[in-house]
Design an enzyme around this catalytic site. Structure first.
Site, short mmCIF file in Angstrom:
data_model
loop_
_atom_site.label_atom_id
_atom_site.label_comp_id
_atom_site.label_asym_id
_atom_site.label_seq_id
_atom_site.Cartn_x
_atom_site.Cartn_y
_atom_site.Cartn_z
N GLU A 186 12.94 -39.76 -32.73
CA GLU A 186 13.74 -39.25 -31.62
C GLU A 186 13.28 -39.85 -30.30
OE1 GLU A 186 12.96 -35.17 -30.45
OE2 GLU A 186 15.04 -34.90 -29.84
N ASP A 223 19.65 -25.04 -32.92
CA ASP A 223 18.30 -25.62 -33.03
C ASP A 223 17.41 -24.64 -33.81
OD1 ASP A 223 15.77 -26.76 -32.50
OD2 ASP A 223 16.43 -27.60 -30.62
#
Ligand SMILES: *[C@@H]1O[C@H](CO)[C@@H](O)[C@H](O)[C@H]1NC(C)=O
Ligand SMILES: *[C@@H]1O[C@H](CO)[C@@H](O)[C@H](O)[C@H]1NC(C)=O
Length: 343
Positions: free
Chosen positions: A151, A238
């Site tokens: 990421e 999330d």
């Protein structure tokens, strides 16, 4: 007469005012508890010693927060760190994800000294830049822990994640339970331990699986919540937790909110606005397990967004929700024979 009555009147007035004010202020109350971090994540409450843990992933830091004293301590590791999970072994022995390794560490969390750290296992050798993300222990202390691709602030390398099941027996070679996934994220079990809720963030969905606690098996996935079907919501799911009534509480990354969903009627029950666009995760904690601790991120925000959201990245607490959680489970994946590496 007046002087005799006055104190009484005053006290009555103050009491009445306090009552009225507290009734009006009876909705959720959000408080910023810390200064902003880069990417705070994975809050988890140790009900044995009434401490909250969370991480600042890319900073390699694990924090402890005592809501009574407001004291914050941290230790520093070398790499991306998430999750942090207390163990059954002792309140100062933890397991944590460090890059794509599971490490055991010893830390007296009321201080800031990392006493020892040792690698237990490393996963996903075919994806060297992938890393661990959310993970939790189930009611038998097994670890359900996922990975995601590399990421940066632009995005995540796709299809390099998996959900693993790690037990004492398979720790050398953890079982892949779901693959591929993009960003393995929130996990939760219902109170009866017959359902497992799971989030692969970019799907925008929360799925529910039948859960066999005895065998440690999941099956029969179904969608229980889909952000795409709700015009009033933005962002992606999330981290997640669940309350004692089996409602799930989902952090919306890019959505500036936590959403409460009834897992039986599939209805959205409540939306709690958080003063940060990227809300990362949630955990129940506090003396009565009725405070919702919320982590957030400023990692992907532009300089302009950072100015507009000065609290983004902070740890928050939400009070007055009229709901509570159950104590989290502790990991039981370290063999006693492996513990000497910690000393
Ligand atoms: C984790 O990955 C980072 C970036 O590749 C590296 O600098 C760090 O040394 C790694 N940590 C460990 C413990 O291998
Ligand atoms: C992961 O993301 C890619 C790119 O958006 C997509 O094509 C793929 O289907 C996703 N994989 C899963 C398992 O959802």
């Amino acid at each position: 007469m007046f002087f005799k009555r006055f104190p009484f009147t005053l006290v009555t007035l103050i009491t009445l005012t306090t009552f009225i004010v507290s009734s009006i202020a009876n909705g959720p109350c959000v408080r910023q508890l810390t200064q902003p971090f880069d990417h705070s994540e994975e809050p988890t409450w140790d009900d044995r010693i009434k401490l909250l843990y969370f991480v600042d992933i890319h900073a390699g830091r694990i924090y402890s927060y005592d809501p009574v004293t407001t004291i914050l301590n941290h230790i520093q590791l070398d790499g991306d760190v998430t999750p942090i999970i207390p163990t059954v072994y002792d309140t100062h022995v933890f397991v944590a994800g460090l890059n794509r390794s599971l490490v055991a560490l010893r830390w007296y969390p009321k201080g800031s000294r990392l006493e020892a750290v040792g690698t237990l296992t490393t996963v996903a050798k075919q994806f060297p830049t992938s890393q661990f993300n959310d993970g939790k222990a189930d009611a038998k202390g097994r670890l359900w822990i996922g990975t995601m691709g590399y990421e940066n602030s632009i995005g995540v390398v796709p299809n390099q994640g998996s959900l693993y099941l790690i037990t004492k027996e398979n720790i050398e070679n953890p079982e892949v339970v779901i693959a591929p996934v993009n960003i393995s994220n929130g996990l939760a079990w219902n109170k009866a331990n017959t359902k497992f809720f799971y989030i692969d963030t970019p799907t925008r969905q929360v799925r529910v699986y039948d859960f066999d606690l005895k065998a440690g098996k999941i099956s029969n996935p179904k969608v229980v919540f889909d952000v795409s079907e709700h015009d009033e919501l933005t962002g992606n799911p999330d981290g997640m937790t669940i309350d004692e009534d089996d409602n799930i509480w989902v952090a919306l990354y890019g959505g500036g909110a936590v959403v409460k969903v009834d897992t039986k009627t599939l209805k959205v029950l409540q939306i709690i606005a958080i003063p940060a666009l990227d809300v990362t995760s949630v955990s129940w904690g506090g003396e009565k397990l009725d405070i919702l601790f919320v982590t957030s991120s400023r990692f992907a925000l532009s300089p302009e967004e950072r100015r507009q959201q000065p609290a983004a990245g902070s740890l928050f607490a939400v009070y007055n929700l009229g709901a509570r959680g159950l104590p989290a489970h502790y990991a039981d994946v370290i063999d006693d024979v492996k513990l000497p590496c910690l000393r």
